[in-house]
Design an enzyme around this catalytic site. Structure first.
Site, PDB file in Angstrom:
ATOM      1  N   PHE A  41       0.824  -1.219   0.000  1.00 53.89           N
ATOM      2  CA  PHE A  41       0.000   0.000   0.000  1.00 53.89           C
ATOM      3  C   PHE A  41       0.856   1.267   0.000  1.00 53.89           C
ATOM      4  O   PHE A  41       0.403   2.308  -0.458  1.00 53.89           O
ATOM      5  CB  PHE A  41      -0.865   0.067   1.270  1.00 53.89           C
ATOM      6  CG  PHE A  41      -1.937  -0.965   1.363  1.00 53.89           C
ATOM      7  CD1 PHE A  41      -3.091  -0.855   0.613  1.00 53.89           C
ATOM      8  CD2 PHE A  41      -1.804  -2.051   2.219  1.00 53.89           C
ATOM      9  CE1 PHE A  41      -4.090  -1.798   0.706  1.00 53.89           C
ATOM     10  CE2 PHE A  41      -2.800  -3.003   2.324  1.00 53.89           C
ATOM     11  CZ  PHE A  41      -3.947  -2.877   1.569  1.00 53.89           C
TER      12      PHE A  41
ATOM     13  N   SER B  82      -5.301   1.620  -9.080  1.00 56.28           N
ATOM     14  CA  SER B  82      -6.425   2.556  -9.028  1.00 56.28           C
ATOM     15  C   SER B  82      -7.143   2.582 -10.360  1.00 56.28           C
ATOM     16  O   SER B  82      -6.534   2.386 -11.422  1.00 56.28           O
ATOM     17  CB  SER B  82      -5.863   3.938  -8.717  1.00 56.28           C
ATOM     18  OG  SER B  82      -6.793   4.936  -9.025  1.00 56.28           O
TER      19      SER B  82
ATOM     20  N   TYR C  36       0.869  11.112 -10.218  1.00 55.75           N
ATOM     21  CA  TYR C  36       0.354  10.057  -9.329  1.00 55.75           C
ATOM     22  C   TYR C  36      -0.234   8.913 -10.157  1.00 55.75           C
ATOM     23  O   TYR C  36       0.096   7.736  -9.962  1.00 55.75           O
ATOM     24  CB  TYR C  36      -0.717  10.623  -8.383  1.00 55.75           C
ATOM     25  CG  TYR C  36      -1.594   9.555  -7.807  1.00 55.75           C
ATOM     26  CD1 TYR C  36      -1.143   8.758  -6.765  1.00 55.75           C
ATOM     27  CD2 TYR C  36      -2.857   9.279  -8.347  1.00 55.75           C
ATOM     28  CE1 TYR C  36      -1.930   7.733  -6.265  1.00 55.75           C
ATOM     29  CE2 TYR C  36      -3.647   8.260  -7.862  1.00 55.75           C
ATOM     30  CZ  TYR C  36      -3.182   7.495  -6.816  1.00 55.75           C
ATOM     31  OH  TYR C  36      -3.957   6.472  -6.338  1.00 55.75           O
TER      32      TYR C  36
ATOM     33  N   LYS D 269       0.872   4.680 -10.889  1.00 54.19           N
ATOM     34  CA  LYS D 269       0.061   3.442 -10.806  1.00 54.19           C
ATOM     35  C   LYS D 269       0.186   2.648 -12.109  1.00 54.19           C
ATOM     36  O   LYS D 269       0.330   1.423 -12.088  1.00 54.19           O
ATOM     37  CB  LYS D 269      -1.403   3.776 -10.501  1.00 54.19           C
ATOM     38  CG  LYS D 269      -1.616   4.349  -9.115  1.00 54.19           C
ATOM     39  CD  LYS D 269      -1.212   3.374  -8.021  1.00 54.19           C
ATOM     40  CE  LYS D 269      -1.196   3.960  -6.636  1.00 54.19           C
ATOM     41  NZ  LYS D 269      -0.530   3.138  -5.628  1.00 54.19           N
TER      42      LYS D 269
ATOM     43  N   ARG E 161     -12.840  20.991 -11.017  1.00 60.58           N
ATOM     44  CA  ARG E 161     -11.465  20.782 -10.550  1.00 60.58           C
ATOM     45  C   ARG E 161     -10.646  20.259 -11.732  1.00 60.58           C
ATOM     46  O   ARG E 161     -11.087  19.305 -12.398  1.00 60.58           O
ATOM     47  CB  ARG E 161     -11.484  19.772  -9.400  1.00 60.58           C
ATOM     48  CG  ARG E 161     -10.125  19.471  -8.808  1.00 60.58           C
ATOM     49  CD  ARG E 161     -10.234  18.668  -7.528  1.00 60.58           C
ATOM     50  NE  ARG E 161     -10.640  17.275  -7.745  1.00 60.58           N
ATOM     51  CZ  ARG E 161     -10.716  16.354  -6.783  1.00 60.58           C
ATOM     52  NH1 ARG E 161     -10.445  16.695  -5.526  1.00 60.58           N
ATOM     53  NH2 ARG E 161     -11.086  15.124  -7.045  1.00 60.58           N
TER      54      ARG E 161
HETATM   55  N1  UFG Z   1     -15.137  16.535  -4.879  1.00 64.92           N
HETATM   56  C1  UFG Z   1     -15.797  17.711  -4.612  1.00 64.92           C
HETATM   57  N2  UFG Z   1     -15.356  18.471  -3.568  1.00 64.92           N
HETATM   58  C2  UFG Z   1     -14.286  18.102  -2.789  1.00 64.92           C
HETATM   59  C3  UFG Z   1     -13.610  16.885  -3.074  1.00 64.92           C
HETATM   60  C4  UFG Z   1     -14.069  16.128  -4.143  1.00 64.92           C
HETATM   61  O1  UFG Z   1     -16.766  18.071  -5.283  1.00 64.92           O
HETATM   62  O2  UFG Z   1     -13.939  18.859  -1.871  1.00 64.92           O
HETATM   63  C5  UFG Z   1     -15.619  15.698  -5.986  1.00 64.92           C
HETATM   64  C6  UFG Z   1     -14.584  15.519  -7.081  1.00 64.92           C
HETATM   65  O3  UFG Z   1     -14.664  16.562  -8.005  1.00 64.92           O
HETATM   66  C7  UFG Z   1     -14.983  14.167  -7.642  1.00 64.92           C
HETATM   67  C8  UFG Z   1     -15.580  13.425  -6.450  1.00 64.92           C
HETATM   68  O4  UFG Z   1     -15.872  14.401  -5.486  1.00 64.92           O
HETATM   69  O5  UFG Z   1     -16.000  14.359  -8.564  1.00 64.92           O
HETATM   70  C9  UFG Z   1     -14.605  12.435  -5.855  1.00 64.92           C
HETATM   71  O6  UFG Z   1     -13.380  13.095  -5.603  1.00 64.92           O
HETATM   72  P1  UFG Z   1     -12.220  12.453  -4.735  1.00 64.92           P
HETATM   73  O7  UFG Z   1     -11.090  13.427  -4.692  1.00 64.92           O
HETATM   74  O8  UFG Z   1     -12.758  11.953  -3.450  1.00 64.92           O
HETATM   75  O9  UFG Z   1     -11.829  11.160  -5.567  1.00 64.92           O
HETATM   76  P2  UFG Z   1     -11.289  11.061  -7.056  1.00 64.92           P
HETATM   77  O10 UFG Z   1     -12.245  10.181  -7.762  1.00 64.92           O
HETATM   78  O11 UFG Z   1     -10.987  12.343  -7.687  1.00 64.92           O
HETATM   79  O12 UFG Z   1      -9.890  10.396  -6.785  1.00 64.92           O
HETATM   80  C10 UFG Z   1      -9.841   9.123  -6.249  1.00 64.92           C
HETATM   81  C11 UFG Z   1      -8.569   8.916  -5.435  1.00 64.92           C
HETATM   82  C12 UFG Z   1      -7.381   8.954  -6.312  1.00 64.92           C
HETATM   83  C13 UFG Z   1      -7.552   8.041  -7.465  1.00 64.92           C
HETATM   84  C14 UFG Z   1      -8.820   8.374  -8.187  1.00 64.92           C
HETATM   85  C15 UFG Z   1      -9.084   7.431  -9.313  1.00 64.92           C
HETATM   86  O13 UFG Z   1      -8.438   9.928  -4.465  1.00 64.92           O
HETATM   87  O14 UFG Z   1      -6.293   8.514  -5.554  1.00 64.92           O
HETATM   88  O15 UFG Z   1      -9.902   8.251  -7.289  1.00 64.92           O
HETATM   89  O16 UFG Z   1     -10.122   7.922 -10.104  1.00 64.92           O
HETATM   90  F1  UFG Z   1      -6.543   8.169  -8.351  1.00 64.92           F
END
Ligand code: UFG
Length: 341
Positions: A83, A127, A152, A156, A298
């Site tokens: 991990f 991932s 990042y 992976k 974002r």
């Molecule tokens: N989001 C918000 N506000 C926030 C945080 C996230 O609206 O404050 C939204 C993001 O735009 C996204 C969703 O919530 O649409 C999920 O976001 P996360 O950051 O929780 O997760 P991600 O899908 O972007 O990323 C995760 C892992 C990464 C991995 C990725 C693979 O954190 O390590 O999934 O798709 F690479």
């Protein structure tokens, strides 16, 4: 005799939940962690849950000498679950060399040490980021990989390639890459969970911290995507379900009848959930309104992605059991417990 499993990053979020499941399945767990993003007392919490304290060695896997010494003393390790890695997408864009060094050098060192010391099996934390924005949903293991959008993500993809190539060149090494979708929630004991340092990058810890009053308001990144409600869609799975998949993967690797050297599995629920739906689920199960506002997209976000988990369901005999609501509830119980200390 209990089979010994090395868990790198075993005090982290997914690592700690997996350690609990391994212990509960009769394995002995030894952890290597540099505590960069976690606390040493997690092993006491694991002991509270399981009655058994895993051993913890604190050092960095980039240090190949220390790793070699460790592996020489622990040649009886039956499998490694790896991990330990940096995982912040945004940070990786600003610090690519840190990400490549930490995530890839540690992996190369680990494979080297495994080869040298006759340690045969590896489970790798990968991932769904390797799929980028898929053209077809849900995503199967055969969906094409797309160029990574962050260092990042690239670690992976390259990490998977390093492992695959190693298993091709050395038939004594078997490996499974597990492509996680979005793990959320916490152990039902509320003794372990996700504890990001500083401002959370991920959605669910941001929601729970906002609900607890630690953050002013949640920013929802975009409501103009091509999705039913305009917010991004993900596949959120409970971290305990995810942890259990690692136990299955380890058992599969150490099964001597299994001759497959390298395999890849998607780990998700198969259900796409929007950001706004995730917030609603949290509000429903906790009765707390989450203050949020819609802001700009974002950079680098994928519009929508969810898993086709049928291969893992069939081949591993594994499937997610917890619902989104249950996951949100455990995330909230953990947030409350960890703040009330
Ligand atoms: N989001 C918000 N506000 C926030 C945080 C996230 O609206 O404050 C939204 C993001 O735009 C996204 C969703 O919530 O649409 C999920 O976001 P996360 O950051 O929780 O997760 P991600 O899908 O972007 O990323 C995760 C892992 C990464 C991995 C990725 C693979 O954190 O390590 O999934 O798709 F690479």
């Amino acid at each position: 005799m209990k089979k010994k499993i090395l868990v790198t990053g075993g005090t982290g979020y997914i690592g700690s939940h997996t350690t609990v499941e391994l212990i509960e399945n009769g394995f002995e767990v030894v952890i290597i962690d540099n505590l960069y993003n976690s606390e040493a007392d997690v092993i006491d919490r694991i002991q509270k849950i399981t009655g058994i304290k895993p051993s913890l060695e604190v050092f960095d896997l980039c240090n190949s000498e220390k790793l070699d010494v460790f592996c020489r003393k622990n040649r009886d390790i039956a499998a490694v679950i790896h991990f330990a890695a940096y995982k912040a997408v945004g940070e990786s864009v600003n610090k690519p060399l840190d990400y490549y060094r930490n995530n890839l050098l540690s992996l190369v060192n680990l494979l080297d040490a495994m080869k040298k010391n006759g340690i045969p099996n590896l489970v790798f934390s990968s991932s769904c980021t390797v799929y980028g924005q898929p053209e077809k949903l849900p995503v199967t293991e055969n969906s094409p990989l797309q160029p990574a959008t962050s260092p990042y993500g690239n670690t992976k993809q390259v990490g998977e390639a390093i492992i695959r190539d190693t298993t091709v060149s050395d038939k004594n090494i078997k490996a499974i890459s597990l492509r996680y979708f979005n793990p959320i929630g916490a152990h039902p004991s509320s003794l372990i969970g996700e504890l990001p340092r500083g401002v959370p990058e991920n959605l669910v810890p941001y929601i729970t911290q906002t609900a607890y009053g630690l953050r002013e308001e949640l920013k929802v990144f975009g409501d103009d995507y091509n999705t039913p409600d305009g917010s991004c869609v993900r596949d959120y799975l409970h971290v305990v379900d995810l942890a259990k998949a690692h136990v299955v993967a380890v058992k599969r690797l150490i099964d001597e009848n299994n001759k497959t050297n390298y395999e890849v599995f998607n780990l998700g629920t198969g259900i796409g959930v929007s950001v706004l739906e995730a917030i609603k689920s949290f509000e429903k199960v906790t009765g707390i309104k989450v203050k949020y506002k819609i802001v700009a997209r974002r950079a680098g976000d994928i519009e929508k992605i969810w898993a086709d988990p049928s291969y893992a369901n069939k081949e591993l005999g594994w499937k997610t059991l917890s619902t989104l609501d249950e996951s949100m509830k455990t995330a909230w119980e953990w947030e409350k417990k960890v703040r009330s200390k």
